[in-house]
Motif scaffolding. Structure first.
Motif, PDB file in Angstrom:
ATOM      1  N   GLY A 196       0.787  -1.226   0.000  1.00 33.18           N
ATOM      2  CA  GLY A 196       0.000   0.000   0.000  1.00 33.18           C
ATOM      3  C   GLY A 196       0.816   1.271   0.000  1.00 33.18           C
ATOM      4  O   GLY A 196       0.259   2.376   0.102  1.00 33.18           O
ATOM      5  N   ALA A 197       2.142   1.155  -0.145  1.00 38.05           N
ATOM      6  CA  ALA A 197       2.996   2.346  -0.107  1.00 38.05           C
ATOM      7  C   ALA A 197       2.928   3.159  -1.390  1.00 38.05           C
ATOM      8  O   ALA A 197       3.376   4.304  -1.428  1.00 38.05           O
ATOM      9  N   GLY A 198       2.413   2.555  -2.487  1.00 39.14           N
ATOM     10  CA  GLY A 198       2.303   3.272  -3.758  1.00 39.14           C
ATOM     11  C   GLY A 198       3.308   2.821  -4.799  1.00 39.14           C
ATOM     12  O   GLY A 198       3.477   3.487  -5.837  1.00 39.14           O
ATOM     13  N   LYS A 199       3.944   1.670  -4.576  1.00 35.18           N
ATOM     14  CA  LYS A 199       5.021   1.215  -5.471  1.00 35.18           C
ATOM     15  C   LYS A 199       4.501   0.914  -6.881  1.00 35.18           C
ATOM     16  O   LYS A 199       5.031   1.423  -7.877  1.00 35.18           O
ATOM     17  N   SER A 200       3.471   0.066  -6.980  1.00 33.69           N
ATOM     18  CA  SER A 200       2.942  -0.283  -8.303  1.00 33.69           C
ATOM     19  C   SER A 200       2.259   0.916  -8.960  1.00 33.69           C
ATOM     20  O   SER A 200       2.310   1.076 -10.187  1.00 33.69           O
ATOM     21  N   THR A 201       1.645   1.776  -8.157  1.00 37.70           N
ATOM     22  CA  THR A 201       1.035   2.993  -8.686  1.00 37.70           C
ATOM     23  C   THR A 201       2.088   3.874  -9.346  1.00 37.70           C
ATOM     24  O   THR A 201       1.850   4.483 -10.395  1.00 37.70           O
ATOM     25  N   LEU A 202       3.279   3.906  -8.761  1.00 39.76           N
ATOM     26  CA  LEU A 202       4.373   4.698  -9.333  1.00 39.76           C
ATOM     27  C   LEU A 202       4.696   4.220 -10.750  1.00 39.76           C
ATOM     28  O   LEU A 202       4.804   5.032 -11.676  1.00 39.76           O
ATOM     29  N   LEU A 203       4.814   2.894 -10.941  1.00 39.63           N
ATOM     30  CA  LEU A 203       5.103   2.374 -12.272  1.00 39.63           C
ATOM     31  C   LEU A 203       3.961   2.649 -13.240  1.00 39.63           C
ATOM     32  O   LEU A 203       4.192   2.927 -14.425  1.00 39.63           O
ATOM     33  N   LYS A 204       2.731   2.572 -12.764  1.00 43.59           N
ATOM     34  CA  LYS A 204       1.580   2.839 -13.630  1.00 43.59           C
ATOM     35  C   LYS A 204       1.556   4.304 -14.067  1.00 43.59           C
ATOM     36  O   LYS A 204       1.124   4.612 -15.179  1.00 43.59           O
ATOM     37  N   CYS A 205       2.037   5.190 -13.214  1.00 44.93           N
ATOM     38  CA  CYS A 205       2.150   6.598 -13.619  1.00 44.93           C
ATOM     39  C   CYS A 205       3.230   6.762 -14.681  1.00 44.93           C
ATOM     40  O   CYS A 205       3.043   7.482 -15.671  1.00 44.93           O
ATOM     41  N   PHE A 206       4.360   6.065 -14.511  1.00 45.60           N
ATOM     42  CA  PHE A 206       5.435   6.152 -15.491  1.00 45.60           C
ATOM     43  C   PHE A 206       4.989   5.649 -16.863  1.00 45.60           C
ATOM     44  O   PHE A 206       5.393   6.188 -17.891  1.00 45.60           O
ATOM     45  N   SER A 207       4.168   4.595 -16.874  1.00 51.80           N
ATOM     46  CA  SER A 207       3.736   4.004 -18.144  1.00 51.80           C
ATOM     47  C   SER A 207       2.427   4.597 -18.651  1.00 51.80           C
ATOM     48  O   SER A 207       1.892   4.157 -19.661  1.00 51.80           O
ATOM     49  N   ARG A 208       1.894   5.583 -17.917  1.00 52.91           N
ATOM     50  CA  ARG A 208       0.679   6.324 -18.293  1.00 52.91           C
ATOM     51  C   ARG A 208      -0.580   5.464 -18.269  1.00 52.91           C
ATOM     52  O   ARG A 208      -1.590   5.794 -18.893  1.00 52.91           O
ATOM     53  N   ILE A 209      -0.542   4.359 -17.538  1.00 45.23           N
ATOM     54  CA  ILE A 209      -1.780   3.643 -17.225  1.00 45.23           C
ATOM     55  C   ILE A 209      -2.616   4.524 -16.300  1.00 45.23           C
ATOM     56  O   ILE A 209      -3.841   4.572 -16.382  1.00 45.23           O
ATOM     57  N   LEU A 210      -1.931   5.251 -15.421  1.00 50.41           N
ATOM     58  CA  LEU A 210      -2.550   6.258 -14.569  1.00 50.41           C
ATOM     59  C   LEU A 210      -1.923   7.611 -14.881  1.00 50.41           C
ATOM     60  O   LEU A 210      -0.743   7.688 -15.249  1.00 50.41           O
ATOM     61  N   ARG A 211      -2.709   8.665 -14.737  1.00 47.81           N
ATOM     62  CA  ARG A 211      -2.236  10.025 -15.013  1.00 47.81           C
ATOM     63  C   ARG A 211      -1.986  10.769 -13.710  1.00 47.81           C
ATOM     64  O   ARG A 211      -2.919  11.050 -12.958  1.00 47.81           O
ATOM     65  N   PRO A 212      -0.730  11.096 -13.391  1.00 43.78           N
ATOM     66  CA  PRO A 212      -0.469  11.881 -12.177  1.00 43.78           C
ATOM     67  C   PRO A 212      -1.017  13.293 -12.310  1.00 43.78           C
ATOM     68  O   PRO A 212      -1.115  13.825 -13.415  1.00 43.78           O
ATOM     69  N   GLN A 213      -1.370  13.875 -11.178  1.00 44.93           N
ATOM     70  CA  GLN A 213      -1.899  15.240 -11.187  1.00 44.93           C
ATOM     71  C   GLN A 213      -0.792  16.293 -11.248  1.00 44.93           C
ATOM     72  O   GLN A 213      -1.038  17.435 -11.625  1.00 44.93           O
ATOM     73  N   ALA A 214       0.415  15.894 -10.858  1.00 44.97           N
ATOM     74  CA  ALA A 214       1.517  16.859 -10.857  1.00 44.97           C
ATOM     75  C   ALA A 214       2.830  16.108 -11.042  1.00 44.97           C
ATOM     76  O   ALA A 214       2.928  14.917 -10.770  1.00 44.97           O
ATOM     77  N   GLY A 215       3.821  16.830 -11.540  1.00 39.09           N
ATOM     78  CA  GLY A 215       5.160  16.281 -11.637  1.00 39.09           C
ATOM     79  C   GLY A 215       5.615  15.986 -13.054  1.00 39.09           C
ATOM     80  O   GLY A 215       4.833  16.058 -14.010  1.00 39.09           O
ATOM     81  N   ARG A 216       6.910  15.647 -13.173  1.00 38.36           N
ATOM     82  CA  ARG A 216       7.508  15.297 -14.459  1.00 38.36           C
ATOM     83  C   ARG A 216       8.357  14.044 -14.288  1.00 38.36           C
ATOM     84  O   ARG A 216       8.889  13.783 -13.208  1.00 38.36           O
ATOM     85  N   VAL A 217       8.476  13.276 -15.384  1.00 41.99           N
ATOM     86  CA  VAL A 217       9.357  12.105 -15.418  1.00 41.99           C
ATOM     87  C   VAL A 217      10.249  12.284 -16.639  1.00 41.99           C
ATOM     88  O   VAL A 217       9.807  12.101 -17.775  1.00 41.99           O
ATOM     89  N   LEU A 218      11.491  12.644 -16.408  1.00 36.15           N
ATOM     90  CA  LEU A 218      12.406  12.971 -17.498  1.00 36.15           C
ATOM     91  C   LEU A 218      13.310  11.786 -17.814  1.00 36.15           C
ATOM     92  O   LEU A 218      13.963  11.236 -16.924  1.00 36.15           O
ATOM     93  N   VAL A 219      13.336  11.410 -19.076  1.00 40.64           N
ATOM     94  CA  VAL A 219      14.261  10.391 -19.580  1.00 40.64           C
ATOM     95  C   VAL A 219      15.062  11.046 -20.690  1.00 40.64           C
ATOM     96  O   VAL A 219      14.488  11.491 -21.694  1.00 40.64           O
ATOM     97  N   ASP A 220      16.363  11.149 -20.501  1.00 39.21           N
ATOM     98  CA  ASP A 220      17.220  11.879 -21.433  1.00 39.21           C
ATOM     99  C   ASP A 220      16.705  13.304 -21.649  1.00 39.21           C
ATOM    100  O   ASP A 220      16.730  13.830 -22.770  1.00 39.21           O
ATOM    101  N   GLY A 221      16.184  13.902 -20.577  1.00 36.96           N
ATOM    102  CA  GLY A 221      15.739  15.289 -20.635  1.00 36.96           C
ATOM    103  C   GLY A 221      14.350  15.512 -21.195  1.00 36.96           C
ATOM    104  O   GLY A 221      13.882  16.647 -21.241  1.00 36.96           O
ATOM    105  N   ARG A 222      13.657  14.448 -21.614  1.00 35.75           N
ATOM    106  CA  ARG A 222      12.312  14.589 -22.186  1.00 35.75           C
ATOM    107  C   ARG A 222      11.280  14.028 -21.219  1.00 35.75           C
ATOM    108  O   ARG A 222      11.476  12.951 -20.648  1.00 35.75           O
ATOM    109  N   ASP A 223      10.189  14.736 -21.062  1.00 34.31           N
ATOM    110  CA  ASP A 223       9.136  14.327 -20.133  1.00 34.31           C
ATOM    111  C   ASP A 223       8.282  13.246 -20.787  1.00 34.31           C
ATOM    112  O   ASP A 223       7.511  13.517 -21.719  1.00 34.31           O
TER     113      ASP A 223
END
Length: 250
Positions: free
Chosen positions: A37-64
């Motif tokens: 329940g700490a949010g671990k799998s939710t974090l990956l789902k946000c990275f893969s856009r299965i879920l949409r975070p309300q705030a923040g950026r995920v930069l890979v090679d400088g691209r969000d």
């Protein structure tokens, strides 16, 4: 990879992730740790856009990657989901399907070469013309990993990749992940419950607690104080043949 101030809540208002920030380098494996329940799998789902975070950026090679077109996202990151169902295709065609983000008008020689190389690297060539449901659980996990790798991602996301594997296959799959990351310059983010597997195969460690980053860093952050705070139990961290091992207190 750099994550900046990522937050996610469900529509009901329940907050799962709050102001999560951390980074991981090229070729590194980062373990995401924490209690249920700490949010671990939710974090990956946000990275893969299965879920949409309300705030923040995920930069890979400088691209969000949260704003990339889906086709470009699929060329940048790949998700190896926990116990994901495999299609009723041969192993070869299953991997070829993983090349879809790179295809234009049809299957190219490059696509076939990448699939053939990955089959060889993961020692899956004998199973190429077989169906996944004819294979063992460990072999199916290797197919899921191979399908993610043929996407040639810069970011590899793995949600509990060893959850249904025996000891030998756990070490084999995580060893392959680490080797491919180092050889191909891939950043891997693994959600994993086994601290000892994480210590053996990962370079960096992220503790989530209550949806926030509790600690993040090298092997030194996997210490008795952090384990007690995050998991609510006492444990020692000892070295056995040079390898750090978590030993729960009896």
């Amino acid at each position: 990879m750099t994550v900046e101030h990522l937050s996610f809540s469900y529509p009901c208002g329940r907050k799962i992730l709050e102001d999560v920030s951390f980074s991981a380098g090229t070729g590194e494996c980062l373990a995401v740790l924490g209690n249920n329940g700490a949010g671990k799998s939710t974090l990956l789902k946000c990275f893969s856009r299965i879920l949409r975070p309300q705030a923040g950026r995920v930069l890979v090679d400088g691209r969000d990657i949260l704003t990339l077109p889906l086709e470009e996202l699929a060329r940048t990151s790949a998700l190896m989901a926990q116990s994901a169902p495999l299609p009723r295709l041969t192993v070869y065609d299953t991997l070829l399907l993983g090349r879809k983000p790179h295809m234009k008008w049809g299957v190219s020689q490059r696509d076939r070469a990448v699939v053939a190389d990955t089959l060889g690297q993961l020692e899956l060539e004998p199973f190429a013309m077989r169906y996944p449901d004819q294979l063992s659980g460990g072999e199916q996990q290797k197919i899921l990993l191979a399908r993610a790798l043929v996407q040639e991602p810069k970011l590899l996301l793995l949600d509990e990749p060893t959850s249904s594997l025996d000891l030998k296959n756990q070490y084999e799959v995580l060893g392959l992940v680490r080797r491919f990351c180092r050889e191909r310059g891939i950043t891997a983010v693994l959600v994993i419950h086994d601290l000892n597997l994480a210590l053996r195969f990962c370079d960096r460690f992220l503790f989530l607690h209550g949806g926030r980053v509790f600690a993040c860093g090298g092997v030194d952050v996997v210490n008795p104080e952090n384990i007690r705070a995050v998991y609510g139990m006492d444990a020692a961290v000892e070295r056995v043949r040079g390898v750090p091992v978590v030993v729960p207190a009896l």
